[in-house]
Motif scaffolding. Structure first.
Motif, mmCIF file in Angstrom:
data_model
loop_
_atom_site.group_PDB
_atom_site.id
_atom_site.type_symbol
_atom_site.label_atom_id
_atom_site.label_comp_id
_atom_site.label_asym_id
_atom_site.label_seq_id
_atom_site.Cartn_x
_atom_site.Cartn_y
_atom_site.Cartn_z
ATOM 1 N N GLY A 53 0.831 -1.214 0.000
ATOM 2 C CA GLY A 53 0.000 0.000 0.000
ATOM 3 C C GLY A 53 0.858 1.252 0.000
ATOM 4 N N ASP A 54 0.341 2.318 0.603
ATOM 5 C CA ASP A 54 1.052 3.592 0.633
ATOM 6 C C ASP A 54 2.368 3.433 1.405
ATOM 7 O OD1 ASP A 54 -1.878 3.800 0.540
ATOM 8 O OD2 ASP A 54 -1.592 5.970 0.451
ATOM 9 N N ILE A 55 3.470 3.786 0.765
ATOM 10 C CA ILE A 55 4.788 3.765 1.433
ATOM 11 C C ILE A 55 5.012 5.171 1.985
ATOM 12 C CG2 ILE A 55 7.264 3.378 1.147
ATOM 13 C CD1 ILE A 55 6.506 1.876 -1.504
ATOM 14 N N GLY A 86 2.874 4.947 -4.401
ATOM 15 C CA GLY A 86 3.964 5.884 -4.154
ATOM 16 C C GLY A 86 3.548 7.292 -3.782
ATOM 17 N N GLU A 87 2.287 7.504 -3.424
ATOM 18 C CA GLU A 87 1.848 8.899 -3.221
ATOM 19 C C GLU A 87 2.463 9.579 -1.998
ATOM 20 O OE1 GLU A 87 -2.155 9.902 -2.271
ATOM 21 O OE2 GLU A 87 -2.121 8.811 -0.393
ATOM 22 N N ASN A 88 3.037 8.792 -1.068
ATOM 23 C CA ASN A 88 3.630 9.383 0.141
ATOM 24 C C ASN A 88 5.124 9.085 0.268
ATOM 25 O OD1 ASN A 88 0.673 8.099 1.256
ATOM 26 N ND2 ASN A 88 0.983 10.298 1.448
ATOM 27 N N GLY A 123 -2.148 8.636 -6.029
ATOM 28 C CA GLY A 123 -3.415 9.009 -5.399
ATOM 29 C C GLY A 123 -3.556 10.512 -5.311
ATOM 30 N N ASN A 124 -4.233 10.980 -4.275
ATOM 31 C CA ASN A 124 -4.519 12.415 -4.160
ATOM 32 C C ASN A 124 -3.265 13.261 -3.931
ATOM 33 O OD1 ASN A 124 -5.012 10.768 -1.684
ATOM 34 N ND2 ASN A 124 -5.035 12.766 -0.678
ATOM 35 N N HIS A 125 -2.157 12.636 -3.494
ATOM 36 C CA HIS A 125 -0.902 13.391 -3.318
ATOM 37 C C HIS A 125 -0.016 13.364 -4.569
ATOM 38 C CE1 HIS A 125 -1.350 14.451 0.888
ATOM 39 N NE2 HIS A 125 -1.763 13.220 1.141
ATOM 40 N N CYS A 126 -0.594 12.943 -5.673
ATOM 41 C CA CYS A 126 0.158 12.711 -6.911
ATOM 42 C C CYS A 126 1.068 13.874 -7.311
ATOM 43 C CB CYS A 126 -0.845 12.431 -8.033
ATOM 44 S SG CYS A 126 -0.114 11.705 -9.490
ATOM 45 N N MET A 184 -7.574 0.953 -6.060
ATOM 46 C CA MET A 184 -8.694 1.885 -5.888
ATOM 47 C C MET A 184 -8.368 2.746 -4.668
ATOM 48 S SD MET A 184 -11.767 2.976 -6.638
ATOM 49 C CE MET A 184 -13.325 3.542 -5.921
ATOM 50 N N HIS A 185 -7.832 3.933 -4.952
ATOM 51 C CA HIS A 185 -7.339 4.812 -3.890
ATOM 52 C C HIS A 185 -8.517 5.608 -3.342
ATOM 53 C CE1 HIS A 185 -3.905 6.806 -1.982
ATOM 54 N NE2 HIS A 185 -4.626 7.911 -2.069
ATOM 55 N N ALA A 186 -9.017 5.248 -2.176
ATOM 56 C CA ALA A 186 -10.267 5.867 -1.722
ATOM 57 C C ALA A 186 -10.406 5.824 -0.218
ATOM 58 C CB ALA A 186 -11.455 5.154 -2.368
ATOM 59 N N THR A 222 -6.230 1.540 -1.266
ATOM 60 C CA THR A 222 -5.117 2.237 -0.614
ATOM 61 C C THR A 222 -5.703 3.561 -0.113
ATOM 62 O OG1 THR A 222 -4.450 3.240 -2.716
ATOM 63 C CG2 THR A 222 -3.327 1.188 -2.095
ATOM 64 N N HIS A 223 -4.889 4.373 0.524
ATOM 65 C CA HIS A 223 -5.203 5.736 0.973
ATOM 66 C C HIS A 223 -5.495 5.876 2.466
ATOM 67 C CE1 HIS A 223 -6.638 9.893 1.098
ATOM 68 N NE2 HIS A 223 -7.766 9.474 1.630
ATOM 69 N N THR A 224 -6.204 4.923 3.103
ATOM 70 C CA THR A 224 -6.512 5.154 4.529
ATOM 71 C C THR A 224 -5.297 4.909 5.417
ATOM 72 O OG1 THR A 224 -7.197 2.893 5.085
ATOM 73 C CG2 THR A 224 -8.882 4.350 4.133
#
Ligand code: FE2
Ligand code: FE2
Length: 264
Positions: free
Chosen positions: A11-13, A42-44, A70-73, A154-156, A179-181
């Motif tokens: 997931g998010d690293i 990789g958004e973080n 994701g949202n931090h793209c 599905m980044h949500a 991912t995302h939470t």
């Protein structure tokens, strides 16, 4: 080529803690679990905010094949150029049609299988993105028919929306995961028509934190409602990842297993 294909999804690293844990453990994980292909979000990667060439290269060297987002793209501005230069990066398919990059990619596994990775972003509590369900259908129509597996990040925020996507793609995608939470869920399953599903893989980073960020700043923002800088925790990363075995001719999943490596 028809045989069992093992994919590992991370997931998010989160920043240095997450990168350090993966550098330390991913090569052995790939060996021990006979992993053919690795996807991570990789958004973080860059201190919690976005992706840049330096940190992404580090992850590719450690064994990651594709980085979703994701949202931090766009937190690291250089990524707007970088994403168009390297097709191992994907960003959500339902971003603006004018955004740089691509919503899906096909890459080769270590044993030569062609594997598609699609990225979507949710709408619930997430912002004004295009419909992820329509975008998923569009991507399904574009992805070549000869791929051996289709993995969907599905980044949500909302589990319900992620579960909706799991059923929407049941029988079409190999693995639909959230991912995302930054929090792993223990609801891994294989749906009726063969698609593996998990609501969130969970972050690879420090859980002595608030979703990967130092407690002090994040908590002060909640308690005092004052602006605070968020800083990623740099030590003590755990790995949460999920291994899925896929029949490369049907593209459907035969097993799903969560993997946790606690901090050293
Ligand atoms: Fe994230
Ligand atoms: Fe996110």
């Amino acid at each position: 080529m028809s045989d069992a294909l093992n994919v590992l999804v991370i997931g998010d690293i989160i920043g240095k803690a997450g990168r350090r844990a993966l550098n330390q453990h991913l090569p052995a994980l790939i060996d021990t679990h006979h992993i053919d292909f690795v996807v991570a979000n990789g958004e973080n990667l860059a201190h919690g905010f976005g992706t840049n060439a330096k940190v992404a290269t580090e992850m590719f060297k450690a064994g990651v094949d594709v980085l979703t987002n994701g949202n931090h793209c766009w937190d690291q501005r250089e990524f707007m150029d970088l994403i168009d230069k390297d097709d191992r990066y994907v960003r959500p398919m339902n971003f603006s049609a004018f955004a740089p990059g691509r919503g899906w990619t096909v890459q080769q596994s270590k044993r030569g299988h062609r594997i598609a990775v699609m990225n979507l972003i949710g709408q619930t509590f997430m912002g004004a993105w295009d419909c992820p369900f329509a975008a998923a259908d569009r991507a399904m129509g574009e992805i070549p028919h000869d791929v051996s597996a289709i993995l969907v990040d599905m980044h949500a925020e909302a589990s319900s929306e992620k579960m909706g996507m799991g059923w929407h793609l049941d029988g079409r995608a190999s693995f639909v995961y959230g991912t995302h939470t930054h929090i792993p869920t223990c609801d891994e399953t294989i749906h009726a028509s063969g698609t593996a599903y998990q609501s969130d893989i969970g972050m690879t980073g420090s859980y002595q934190s608030i979703i990967g960020m130092q407690v002090e700043g994040a908590l002060t923002r909640m308690v005092k409602r004052l602006p605070q800088r968020f800083e990623a925790v740099e030590q003590g990363g755990s790995i949460f990842a999920t291994k899925v075995s896929i029949n490369s001719s049907t593209r459907m999943a035969s097993s799903i297993e969560r993997i946790h490596i606690p901090p050293a």
